[in-house]
Write an enzyme that holds these catalytic residues in place. Structure first.
Site, PDB file in Angstrom:
ATOM      1  N   CYS A  86       0.554  -1.204  -0.570  1.00  0.00           N
ATOM      2  CA  CYS A  86      -0.203  -0.177  -0.295  1.00  0.00           C
ATOM      3  C   CYS A  86       0.399   1.534   0.154  1.00  0.00           C
ATOM      4  CB  CYS A  86      -0.511  -0.132   0.466  1.00  0.00           C
ATOM      5  SG  CYS A  86      -2.648   1.400   1.008  1.00  0.00           S
ATOM      6  N   HIS A 194      -3.216  -5.958   0.981  1.00  0.00           N
ATOM      7  CA  HIS A 194      -1.930  -6.187   2.401  1.00  0.00           C
ATOM      8  C   HIS A 194      -2.208  -7.151   2.629  1.00  0.00           C
ATOM      9  CE1 HIS A 194      -2.913  -1.874   4.035  1.00  0.00           C
ATOM     10  NE2 HIS A 194      -3.131  -1.800   2.775  1.00  0.00           N
ATOM     11  N   GLU A 196      -0.543  -8.533   4.976  1.00  0.00           N
ATOM     12  CA  GLU A 196      -0.156  -9.321   6.544  1.00  0.00           C
ATOM     13  C   GLU A 196      -1.620  -9.085   7.275  1.00  0.00           C
ATOM     14  OE1 GLU A 196      -0.676  -4.405   5.932  1.00  0.00           O
ATOM     15  OE2 GLU A 196       0.332  -6.162   4.875  1.00  0.00           O
TER      16      GLU A 196
END
Length: 227
Positions: A86, A194, A196
């Site tokens: 991002c 994302h 994560e």
């Protein structure tokens, strides 16, 4: 394997990234502040999402001048894996480690929701645990994720197989559905979604964990020593 999570003023996904590495992957990880001038002790570099320096000027435009980015460039040139997610992707574009630029989302709105990605290239240090064309669910959270580059750059990306992730349904207007690209060498990956935030089924998806597992697997294979 030891990771650095780079923290800029305004980073807000650093804790998510740290959790993914320490608690889900079981590897060593440390937060590294933006004024650090030595990353030599780390094997992998992670640039998390957020709003570095408040996204003033352009997303990532100020962060690229941080002391630590000189070291990130050195790490990339040394062949270490560098992942920008991002805002981290935006910073990698601004510093020139990846080609192209980001524009505002086509609908001019911030979007935060799960999206389906296709693994367009599973032969990288970041995607070897995936199957070719595997569809994975990873959340997005961005207002400037509309990837753009000129025709010559796009042709180069295609010829070198640098387009790693594409959107099944394009949420932001990104050129040819691009969600993530690597550099020509293949050791720097920038992606808007994302991973994560998708490392455990409790989060709605564990599809992002394979990305981090791929990094560790590749690193271990390239650092095997035999007597």
């Amino acid at each position: 394997m030891k990771f650095a999570v780079i923290v800029f003023p305004g980073s807000n996904c650093d804790v998510d990234m740290y959790h993914a590495i320490k608690d889900e992957l079981g590897e060593e990880v440390e937060y590294v502040w933006h004024d650090e001038t030595d990353l030599s002790q780390y094997d992998g570099i992670l640039l998390p999402g957020g709003f570095s320096y408040g996204d003033y000027l352009r997303s990532g435009a100020i962060a690229r001048f941080s002391n630590v980015m000189k070291e990130v460039v050195k790490a990339a040139e040394a062949g270490k894996p560098v992942l920008g997610v991002c805002n981290g992707f935006q910073i990698l574009l601004e510093v020139g480690l990846l080609p192209g630029a980001m524009k505002r989302n086509e609908n001019l709105k911030f979007m935060c929701r799960p999206v389906n990605l296709k693994v367009a290239n599973n032969e990288t240090a970041f995607t070897s645990a995936y199957a070719k064309d595997e569809v994975i669910s990873i959340p997005i959270a961005h207002g400037e994720g509309n990837y753009y580059c000129d025709e010559q750059t796009l042709q180069t990306l295609k010829e070198n197989n640098q387009i790693v992730f594409t959107y099944e349904t394009n949420p932001n207007g990104s050129l040819v559905d691009i969600a993530g690209i690597t550099n020509e060498r293949g050791n720097v990956l920038g992606m808007m979604p994302h991973p994560e935030r998708a490392v455990d089924e409790l989060l709605g998806s564990a599809d992002g964990l394979k990305l981090f597992q791929s990094i560790v697997k590749n690193w271990r294979e390239s650092h095997v020593t035999t007597a």
